[in-house]
Design an enzyme around this catalytic site. Structure first.
Site, PDB file in Angstrom:
ATOM      1  NE  ARG A 178      -3.712   0.300   2.675  1.00  0.00           N
ATOM      2  CZ  ARG A 178      -4.178   0.268   4.451  1.00  0.00           C
ATOM      3  NH1 ARG A 178      -3.778  -0.722   4.879  1.00  0.00           N
ATOM      4  NH2 ARG A 178      -4.157   1.311   4.616  1.00  0.00           N
ATOM      5  CB  CYS A 237      -1.138   3.777   9.821  1.00  0.00           C
ATOM      6  SG  CYS A 237      -2.925   4.332  10.916  1.00  0.00           S
TER       7      CYS A 237
END
Length: 279
Positions: A178, A237
């Site tokens: 990601r 995050c």
């Protein structure tokens, strides 16, 4: 006596009925995990534990997921749950170590000084066949006096400034695919990739079997990613949950993070005015 960062399952079993102990089940999962923390709590939990829902104890006026609430709302809510800022607060979750770190960080940010995480969480507790119940925990109301530590919460402007000036390293806890932009985000509408100039220490690099890895391995994980833990760090995050795991890891090796980016990629990746890098 200094409150430990972690307490063992044996310690908690011995102190389960201490008057100044507050146990929090912080179980929460990403949609892709196909687990429901609130439902799992109802089926069973450590005796005396109350469930802390990070989506409910949050700023409901903000469209971003589980953003920190106001100190007043937080204090009122956790006080009604029977938690005082003077209590020794012990947090655990059903994954071993996931959302418990976010709740640990939240209570610390709101001014609670005595906050620990149960090492190994519910999986270790259950594996040792310690007391478990489905009885709802109802505790007398207490007063929580908030002392909000705003310096530990990074907003978009601070993160942009840090990237532009190199005042702090932005360390992203998302999985590497990601971060590189090779895998889509679990939340729709977000760009794939990362903040230009940020570093990637995926939370799986610092956690093993529901526990933080040993200190030498933690230091190695950050060093391998090019991060200097002796210099200021802002953790990030997907939505501010696993960023708290990195904050916990840094705290455990004696280099507390400067701040946590509460909006994280849920905010950055949704904005046209935020640059995105890949690979």
């Amino acid at each position: 006596m200094t409150t430990p960062l972690f307490v063992t399952t044996d310690w908690l079993a011995e102190h389960l009925h201490d008057a100044d102990l507050s146990i929090i089940d912080a179980s929460w999962y990403l949609p892709t995990m196909n687990r429901d923390g609130k439902a799992e709590y109802a089926l069973g939990h450590i005796p005396g534990a109350v469930h802390f829902d990070i989506d409910a104890v949050a700023d409901q006026s903000n469209p971003l997921p589980h953003m920190l609430p106001s100190p007043a709302f937080f204090a009122e809510t956790v006080g009604a749950m029977g938690i005082s800022d003077k209590d020794h607060i012990v947090v655990y979750d059903g994954a071993g170590l996931f959302a418990a770190a976010r709740v640990w960080w939240t209570f610390r940010t709101m001014g609670a000084a005595n906050v620990s995480i149960l090492e190994g969480g519910a999986p270790k507790w259950r594996a040792e066949d310690k007391d478990w119940t489905d009885a709802k925990s109802v505790k007398p109301k207490k007063t929580f006096h908030p002392a909000f530590k705003s310096e530990g919460v990074a907003d978009l402007a601070l993160v942009k400034q840090a990237l532009e000036s190199n005042a702090a390293q932005i360390v992203d806890a998302r999985p590497a695919d990601r971060f590189r932009g090779e895998a889509p985000e679990p939340r729709p509408g977000l760009a794939s990739g990362h903040m230009p100039g940020s570093f990637n220490v995926q939370f799986g690099d610092v956690v093993s079997n529901g526990k933080l890895k040993p200190a030498p391995e933690l230091r190695e994980a950050f060093a391998k990613a090019g991060v200097n833990i002796a210099q200021p760090i802002i953790t990030s995050c997907g939505s501010g949950v696993s960023a708290a795991i990195l904050a916990l890891a840094l705290e455990s090796v004696g280099h507390p993070a400067k701040a946590l980016y509460d909006g994280s990629w849920a905010e950055w990746g949704a904005r046209a005015d935020c640059p995105v890098a890949k690979a």
